[in-house]
Design a protein around this motif. Structure first.
Motif, PDB file in Angstrom:
ATOM      1  N   CYS A  77      27.820  31.731   3.126  1.00  0.00           N
ATOM      2  CA  CYS A  77      28.606  31.230   2.008  1.00  0.00           C
ATOM      3  C   CYS A  77      27.812  31.494   0.737  1.00  0.00           C
ATOM      4  N   ALA A  78      28.296  32.427  -0.055  1.00  0.00           N
ATOM      5  CA  ALA A  78      27.638  32.753  -1.311  1.00  0.00           C
ATOM      6  C   ALA A  78      28.223  31.884  -2.413  1.00  0.00           C
ATOM      7  N   ALA A  79      27.356  31.174  -3.110  1.00  0.00           N
ATOM      8  CA  ALA A  79      27.789  30.241  -4.141  1.00  0.00           C
ATOM      9  C   ALA A  79      27.373  30.742  -5.519  1.00  0.00           C
ATOM     10  N   SER A  80      28.227  30.475  -6.493  1.00  0.00           N
ATOM     11  CA  SER A  80      27.901  30.808  -7.877  1.00  0.00           C
ATOM     12  C   SER A  80      28.531  29.766  -8.790  1.00  0.00           C
ATOM     13  N   GLY A  81      28.053  29.725 -10.024  1.00  0.00           N
ATOM     14  CA  GLY A  81      28.552  28.736 -10.972  1.00  0.00           C
ATOM     15  C   GLY A  81      27.649  27.519 -11.014  1.00  0.00           C
ATOM     16  N   ARG A  82      28.220  26.366 -11.238  1.00  0.00           N
ATOM     17  CA  ARG A  82      27.448  25.130 -11.433  1.00  0.00           C
ATOM     18  C   ARG A  82      27.099  24.484 -10.089  1.00  0.00           C
ATOM     19  N   ILE A  83      26.357  25.215  -9.311  1.00  0.00           N
ATOM     20  CA  ILE A  83      26.100  24.746  -7.951  1.00  0.00           C
ATOM     21  C   ILE A  83      25.186  23.538  -7.921  1.00  0.00           C
ATOM     22  N   LEU A 129      24.359  20.258   4.096  1.00  0.00           N
ATOM     23  CA  LEU A 129      23.001  20.125   3.606  1.00  0.00           C
ATOM     24  C   LEU A 129      23.037  20.033   2.093  1.00  0.00           C
ATOM     25  N   ALA A 130      21.886  19.718   1.519  1.00  0.00           N
ATOM     26  CA  ALA A 130      21.739  19.670   0.074  1.00  0.00           C
ATOM     27  C   ALA A 130      20.924  20.865  -0.390  1.00  0.00           C
ATOM     28  N   TRP A 131      21.221  21.327  -1.598  1.00  0.00           N
ATOM     29  CA  TRP A 131      20.436  22.419  -2.160  1.00  0.00           C
ATOM     30  C   TRP A 131      18.983  21.991  -2.340  1.00  0.00           C
ATOM     31  N   GLY A 173      23.040  20.714  18.040  1.00  0.00           N
ATOM     32  CA  GLY A 173      22.288  21.390  19.093  1.00  0.00           C
ATOM     33  C   GLY A 173      22.711  22.827  19.323  1.00  0.00           C
ATOM     34  N   ARG A 174      23.874  23.218  18.791  1.00  0.00           N
ATOM     35  CA  ARG A 174      24.349  24.600  18.927  1.00  0.00           C
ATOM     36  C   ARG A 174      24.412  25.322  17.585  1.00  0.00           C
ATOM     37  N   PHE A 175      24.740  24.599  16.537  1.00  0.00           N
ATOM     38  CA  PHE A 175      24.879  25.174  15.203  1.00  0.00           C
ATOM     39  C   PHE A 175      23.683  24.744  14.349  1.00  0.00           C
ATOM     40  N   THR A 176      23.287  25.625  13.436  1.00  0.00           N
ATOM     41  CA  THR A 176      22.217  25.318  12.495  1.00  0.00           C
ATOM     42  C   THR A 176      22.646  25.717  11.095  1.00  0.00           C
ATOM     43  N   ILE A 177      22.581  24.768  10.181  1.00  0.00           N
ATOM     44  CA  ILE A 177      22.883  25.050   8.777  1.00  0.00           C
ATOM     45  C   ILE A 177      21.570  25.221   8.036  1.00  0.00           C
ATOM     46  N   SER A 178      21.537  26.186   7.134  1.00  0.00           N
ATOM     47  CA  SER A 178      20.325  26.430   6.361  1.00  0.00           C
ATOM     48  C   SER A 178      20.723  27.010   5.008  1.00  0.00           C
ATOM     49  N   ARG A 179      19.745  27.136   4.147  1.00  0.00           N
ATOM     50  CA  ARG A 179      20.033  27.682   2.818  1.00  0.00           C
ATOM     51  C   ARG A 179      19.025  28.750   2.454  1.00  0.00           C
ATOM     52  N   ASP A 180      19.488  29.687   1.661  1.00  0.00           N
ATOM     53  CA  ASP A 180      18.641  30.703   1.042  1.00  0.00           C
ATOM     54  C   ASP A 180      18.773  30.465  -0.459  1.00  0.00           C
ATOM     55  N   SER A 181      17.907  29.621  -0.976  1.00  0.00           N
ATOM     56  CA  SER A 181      18.043  29.200  -2.370  1.00  0.00           C
ATOM     57  C   SER A 181      17.873  30.361  -3.338  1.00  0.00           C
ATOM     58  N   ALA A 182      17.057  31.329  -2.978  1.00  0.00           N
ATOM     59  CA  ALA A 182      16.834  32.462  -3.877  1.00  0.00           C
ATOM     60  C   ALA A 182      18.121  33.235  -4.116  1.00  0.00           C
ATOM     61  N   ASN A 183      19.008  33.217  -3.112  1.00  0.00           N
ATOM     62  CA  ASN A 183      20.266  33.956  -3.215  1.00  0.00           C
ATOM     63  C   ASN A 183      21.485  33.053  -3.286  1.00  0.00           C
ATOM     64  N   ASN A 184      21.254  31.756  -3.466  1.00  0.00           N
ATOM     65  CA  ASN A 184      22.359  30.787  -3.569  1.00  0.00           C
ATOM     66  C   ASN A 184      23.335  30.942  -2.413  1.00  0.00           C
ATOM     67  N   THR A 185      22.789  31.014  -1.216  1.00  0.00           N
ATOM     68  CA  THR A 185      23.599  31.229  -0.024  1.00  0.00           C
ATOM     69  C   THR A 185      23.311  30.150   1.010  1.00  0.00           C
ATOM     70  N   VAL A 186      24.369  29.664   1.625  1.00  0.00           N
ATOM     71  CA  VAL A 186      24.251  28.717   2.725  1.00  0.00           C
ATOM     72  C   VAL A 186      24.709  29.421   4.000  1.00  0.00           C
ATOM     73  N   LEU A 187      23.941  29.248   5.047  1.00  0.00           N
ATOM     74  CA  LEU A 187      24.204  29.927   6.306  1.00  0.00           C
ATOM     75  C   LEU A 187      24.585  28.926   7.389  1.00  0.00           C
ATOM     76  N   GLN A 228      32.136  28.806  -7.470  1.00  0.00           N
ATOM     77  CA  GLN A 228      32.848  29.803  -6.673  1.00  0.00           C
ATOM     78  C   GLN A 228      32.108  29.972  -5.341  1.00  0.00           C
ATOM     79  N   LEU A 229      32.887  29.995  -4.276  1.00  0.00           N
ATOM     80  CA  LEU A 229      32.324  30.094  -2.929  1.00  0.00           C
ATOM     81  C   LEU A 229      33.016  31.216  -2.174  1.00  0.00           C
ATOM     82  N   VAL A 230      32.239  32.052  -1.531  1.00  0.00           N
ATOM     83  CA  VAL A 230      32.791  33.165  -0.768  1.00  0.00           C
ATOM     84  C   VAL A 230      32.130  33.198   0.602  1.00  0.00           C
ATOM     85  N   GLU A 231      32.941  32.993   1.641  1.00  0.00           N
ATOM     86  CA  GLU A 231      32.429  33.019   3.008  1.00  0.00           C
ATOM     87  C   GLU A 231      32.513  34.431   3.591  1.00  0.00           C
TER      88      GLU A 231
END
Length: 122
Positions: A22-28, A51-53, A66-80, A3-6
């Motif tokens: 993007c908050a992810a849950s389930g079999r991520i 990106l990869a988890w 150069g303008r956008f940056t993707i990152s992850r917050d693994s503790a909260n299963n969130t991609v930014l 499940q993904l919620v933006e």
């Protein structure tokens, strides 16, 4: 199932910034790749970034590099997605997606969020 919620979309002036989440849950971890896509009115859905988890692999579309940056917050299963120097051409509905393969093809992603609107005024 995944499940993904933006969140985080909105209206911003050209040159401004927004951060999408993007908050992810389930079999991520069975769907290790997280991607951001966008779709403008009358256009096909296009790849923005991924990106990869696990690991350090990230990849950007040329239009946002150069303008956008993707990152992850693994503790909260969130991609930014930090979006800077926005232009009207960035106006679209932004979707996050999850899949097992590192690819820019939207059809290879099995799970999608509902999307969040980003509007950049000139």
């Amino acid at each position: 199932q995944v499940q993904l919620v933006e969140s985080g979309g909105g209206l911003v002036q050209a040159g401004g910034s927004l951060r999408l989440s993007c908050a992810a849950s389930g079999r991520i971890f069975s769907n290790n790749i997280m991607g951001w896509f966008r779709q403008a009115p009358g256009k096909e859905r296009e790849f923005v970034a991924l990106l990869a988890w696990s690991g350090d692999n990230v990849y950007y579309a040329g239009a946002v590099r150069g303008r956008f940056t993707i990152s992850r917050d693994s503790a909260n299963n969130t991609v930014l997605l930090q979006m800077n120097k926005l232009t009207p051409e960035d106006t679209a509905v932004y979707y996050c997606a999850a899949g097992p393969t590192q690819t820019t093809y939207a059809t290879r992603y099995a799970y999608w969020g509902q999307g969040t609107q980003v509007t950049v005024s000139s």
